[in-house]
Design a protein around this motif. Sequence first.
Motif, short mmCIF file in Angstrom:
data_model
loop_
_atom_site.label_atom_id
_atom_site.label_comp_id
_atom_site.label_asym_id
_atom_site.label_seq_id
_atom_site.Cartn_x
_atom_site.Cartn_y
_atom_site.Cartn_z
N ILE A 197 69.40 -103.98 23.97
CA ILE A 197 69.18 -102.88 23.25
C ILE A 197 69.10 -103.33 21.64
O ILE A 197 69.11 -102.07 20.99
CB ILE A 197 70.61 -102.33 23.49
N GLU A 198 69.78 -104.26 21.51
CA GLU A 198 69.53 -104.65 19.80
C GLU A 198 67.86 -104.32 19.16
O GLU A 198 67.96 -103.69 18.16
CB GLU A 198 70.30 -105.82 19.31
N ASP A 199 67.11 -103.83 20.10
CA ASP A 199 65.12 -103.59 19.39
C ASP A 199 65.13 -102.62 19.93
O ASP A 199 63.81 -102.11 19.68
CB ASP A 199 64.80 -104.77 20.54
N ILE A 200 65.92 -101.61 20.46
CA ILE A 200 65.42 -100.06 20.74
C ILE A 200 65.61 -99.92 20.28
O ILE A 200 64.30 -98.68 19.90
CB ILE A 200 66.85 -99.61 21.82
N GLU A 201 66.20 -99.80 18.50
CA GLU A 201 65.62 -99.37 17.25
C GLU A 201 64.77 -99.15 16.52
O GLU A 201 63.75 -98.43 16.43
CB GLU A 201 66.85 -99.36 16.18
N ALA A 202 64.07 -100.74 16.71
CA ALA A 202 63.20 -100.70 15.63
C ALA A 202 61.71 -100.72 17.15
O ALA A 202 60.84 -100.42 16.16
CB ALA A 202 62.99 -103.03 15.89
#
Length: 458
Positions: free
Chosen positions: A331-336
């Motif tokens: 989920i850490e990658d969702i924004e990027a």
Amino acid sequence: MTSKKGKILVVDDDADVLQAARLFLKQHVKSIETEKDPNSIPTLLKNNRYDLILLDMNFTEDVSSGKEGFFWLQKILEIDPSIAVILITAYGDIDKAVQAVKAGATDFVLKPWKNEKLLTTVMSAMQLTDSKREVAELKETQKQINSDIDHHYRDIIGRSPAMINVFNTIEKVAATDANVLILGENGTGKEMIARALHRRSARHENVFMNVDMGAITESLFESELFGYVKGAFTDAKEDKAGRFELANGGTLFLDEIGNLPLPLQSKLLTVLQNRKVNRVGSAKSKEIDIRLVCATNQSLNEMVADTKFRQDLLFRINTIEIQLPPLRDRIEDIEALTDHFIKLYSKKYKKEVSGCSKETIKKLEKHSWPGNVRELQHATERAVIMSESTILQPSDFLLTQEISDSEQVVFEDYNLEEVEKMVLRKALKKHEGNISKAAEELGLTRASLYRRMDKYGL
């Protein structure tokens, strides 16, 4: 009647030979030109595109050594390496034939020739030219496609620990020719990883050939992958190279390898072991030089245990395994990822959308994303199109909530596309991403299910 095709140049200092070649071959090819002076070859090649050159080995200045023929052979291949060249001579022998082939000639014929033999040799040589040019055009197309992909996906987006591990593995194995098996759910980006391996390999200037194994029927498997010769079956009107031949020198990506039936697994294993293919209808083997990358959303180890996948084939294809994490585990990658897709689709649709609100990101991070990155991409594309704001809000993303297998399916509305999308998602979840089982329950072919999944971003 089959239409004539092909353009041939015959170069010989004997007018009788030129006349004989022209009278016979004009019955079988679209265009034939003759030339007595080999010094005219560079100019002729500059102004014409030939499919074949018949070249005398010995001109008047050098009666029997063949040196002039070898000299002009090299000149021709320097100007256009795709042209097939057949050397002709009245003084031929085995040694010269071997030397000619080593020097780049396609074949070698003796004067006086037999018309049937000459025609067979000419037609085979022109077919070789077609194949060379087809591969060259494919490489050029692939180079442009890779350039476009690199433009949009300069690097695979991810900063989560799971993706860092993937990147580290790519860096270690890309430069090798080791076979790679990419595992991951639908929509996790398995093809992107395969392309990344190719672009970072020593084969990056050659072809990346993508084959969807789930979309190839059993009846077409051999002809599609291995090619066929003219007359091999009813519709085989001409020779055709298969995917293995077209990928020669490059990377062959076999997507959804888990969907390959057992009988076809055996045929694939034979080719991978021998590094040779036989076109359908031909007993002649062709050596292949490919880097193999496979991908699947299924557990091949479980399939081996259930005798649905050959263990020896699994050993062959998974020298290195790369496990792609589902989006819910990164989920850490969702924004990027969302920012990337916003930039991509804002430019595509000429919309002034610059980002997402914090509340929107929180909503996206809470969603389970059963369709993974592909689902996020489609959701962002729709949000960019429909939004009337420069900052995307939670209401701009219409996300279908997860439905457990035990729950009754309840639709908020009866929009047919939303209903179909929800039913597809439920079937895929029930069968843990097994395309064959989900398609069987839905009453669809695998190919039909793939098309619907692509339509809805699943």
